[in-house]
Design a protein around this motif. Structure first.
Motif, short mmCIF file in Angstrom:
data_model
loop_
_atom_site.label_atom_id
_atom_site.label_comp_id
_atom_site.label_asym_id
_atom_site.label_seq_id
_atom_site.Cartn_x
_atom_site.Cartn_y
_atom_site.Cartn_z
N GLY A 271 0.81 -1.22 0.00
CA GLY A 271 0.00 0.00 0.00
C GLY A 271 0.84 1.26 0.00
O GLY A 271 2.08 1.21 0.03
N ASP A 272 0.13 2.41 -0.02
CA ASP A 272 0.86 3.68 -0.02
C ASP A 272 1.32 4.02 1.40
O ASP A 272 1.09 3.25 2.35
CB ASP A 272 -0.01 4.80 -0.64
N GLU A 275 -1.37 3.94 4.10
CA GLU A 275 -1.81 2.57 4.44
C GLU A 275 -0.74 1.86 5.28
O GLU A 275 -1.04 1.13 6.22
CB GLU A 275 -2.11 1.78 3.16
#
Ligand code: SF4
Length: 445
Positions: A271-272, A275
């Motif tokens: 995720g980024d 996240e």
């Protein structure tokens, strides 16, 4: 798991010989259970009793250490599920990954960015603890070279991440004086990995897809002579990972299930950045002993380190600052002098409000065992004597020319006695610290 007095009594000779200084074996057993006596005080205790008691004294989650003598990190040794039951013993170890596919300037930049992840929060310096070198290249030589570069460029503890025993052996050879954590033994490489860990006295992670397989693997790794083990559950969603970590913690603490009595490690690389931050914080809260991050974003790492600081603070010990005289700005002998208590939150609130006033000042921090102004006053830890003693101890009569002391508005009631005890003029400050900037600008002229 702690033994009761009766459990211990069953292990004693029951002769009531009194050589331990107690009238009976039962009385001695009760003292032992309450940790008020040592088994060595009974010269008649059997080898079996000694072994059983030694095993019972071990924490249900094994203490694992890695890193250099000067920069050692610890995980495990926990005894409770929830902090309020006692306290947590070791904070989550925060590590950041370094891929061995990086080289030259890119590798240097990555290491530098991790070294820079240092912050100060409420007077405490916080930082990440370890770098995890990842064998993305698949080459033993490249992996060893990246591990050596990390060792040469940072004091942090080192984690070596590879499923290849050849790559791990080469990297351990370069870093063994830093006692790296080896990640990971799995069902296919356990023999070779455990041998490297055992021969180099390094802790090692056991990695499996399920709790059942993990328990079998830790028994195998242990039987191969590697006793310092970290658990890693692989290939699960965050939700299932959190569930598994909670199960592992419960089984090791409540059921004394030795095969799972080790700290855990989790990778956060999906995720980024947001996240990853949310995932890492959830894992810190629910029971990951070591978290390996991919992000080096300072704002995210600060949020994680702040979470570690809050989750692992000792509930029996308020966060305190050192009791002493703090200059704010560049005060001279005519500067205002205020006092407050050594509860961190209180001090840093007052400090930031005094700073905001732009009036150079002194803040005298009185030792109230880390309690706030009102709590300290009502518990008699803040009174005219403690303040008068602090004035003398910290040499305020030589620091300022005037004899005026600004006290928190909440303890205006102590003004009279304080003037009598110190001989200083007491000025009652505002009740709320946020009013200090205006107070100092208008009243102190
Ligand atoms: Fe019992 Fe040992 Fe004490 Fe003797 S010395 S009374 S055997 S506990």
């Amino acid at each position: 798991m702690a033994l009761t007095g009766l459990d211990i009594f069953k292990l004693l000779p029951k002769t009531n010989c009194k050589k331990c200084g107690m009238p009976t074996c039962l009385a001695f057993a009760m003292q032992l259970a309450q940790k008020r006596a040592k088994l060595d005080d009974c010269p008649e205790a059997s080898e079996e009793a000694r072994n059983v008691l030694a095993a019972a004294a071990e924490p249900p989650i094994r203490l694992i250490k890695f890193g250099s003598a000067d920069n050692q990190v610890q995980a495990g040794q926990e005894t409770v599920l929830f902090r309020h039951e006692e306290k947590f013993h070791n904070t989550t170890v925060m590590a950041v990954s370094v891929s061995d596919k990086l080289s030259g300037e890119e590798l240097k930049d990555r290491i530098d960015s991790i070294n820079a992840l240092k912050f100060e929060r409420v007077g405490t310096k916080i930082q990440v603890d370890a770098m995890a070198v990842i064998n993305d290249s698949g080459s033993a030589e490249t992996f060893a070279s990246a591990a050596a570069a990390v060792k040469d460029s940072s004091d942090f503890a080192i984690i070596l991440v590879s499923d290849s025993p050849e790559a791990v052996a080469a990297a351990v050879e370069k870093t063994k004086d830093r006692t790296p954590l080896i990640v990971a033994a799995n069902k296919d490489n356990a023999e070779k990995m455990a041998q490297i860990a055992r021969d180099n006295k390094c802790p090692i992670t056991a990695k499996a897809d399920s709790i059942e397989d993990l328990a079998d693997l830790t028994e195998k790794v242990k039987s191969l002579g590697a006793e310092d083990i970290v658990l890693q559950i692989d290939g699960l969603s965050l939700r299932d990972r959190l569930y598994s970590l909670s199960q592992i913690r419960t089984l090791s603490l409540k059921k004394a299930f030795k095969a799972l009595g080790y700290p855990t490690l989790s990778f956060v690389d999906a995720g980024d950045t947001d996240e990853q931050t949310a995932s890492a914080i959830a894992l810190i809260c629910k029971f990951s002993g070591i978290v390996v991050l991919d992000t080096t974003e300072p704002a995210s790492v600060l949020a994680m380190l702040t979470t570690v600081m809050n989750v692992f603070s000792d509930p029996q010990k308020p966060v305190q600052v050192e009791p002493k005289l703090y200059p704010i700005g560049e005060p001279d002998e005519n500067a205002p002098l205020l006092f407050t208590t050594n509860f961190s939150l209180t001090y840093y609130t007052v400090e930031s409000d005094v700073e905001a006033s732009r009036v150079p000042s002194y803040i005298l921090v009185v030792d109230t065992e880390g309690t706030s102004v009102l709590t300290a006053y009502s518990g008699d830890k803040l009174n005219e004597k403690t303040v008068a003693d602090a004035i003398i101890k910290h040499g305020l009569e030589d620091t300022v020319k005037h004899r005026k002391l600004i006290i928190p508005g909440y303890v205006a009631v102590m003004s009279g006695k304080l003037e009598e005890a110190t001989g200083w003029d007491v000025m009652v400050g505002p009740r709320e610290s946020s009013m200090l900037p205006r107070y100092l600008q208008e009243v102190w002229k």
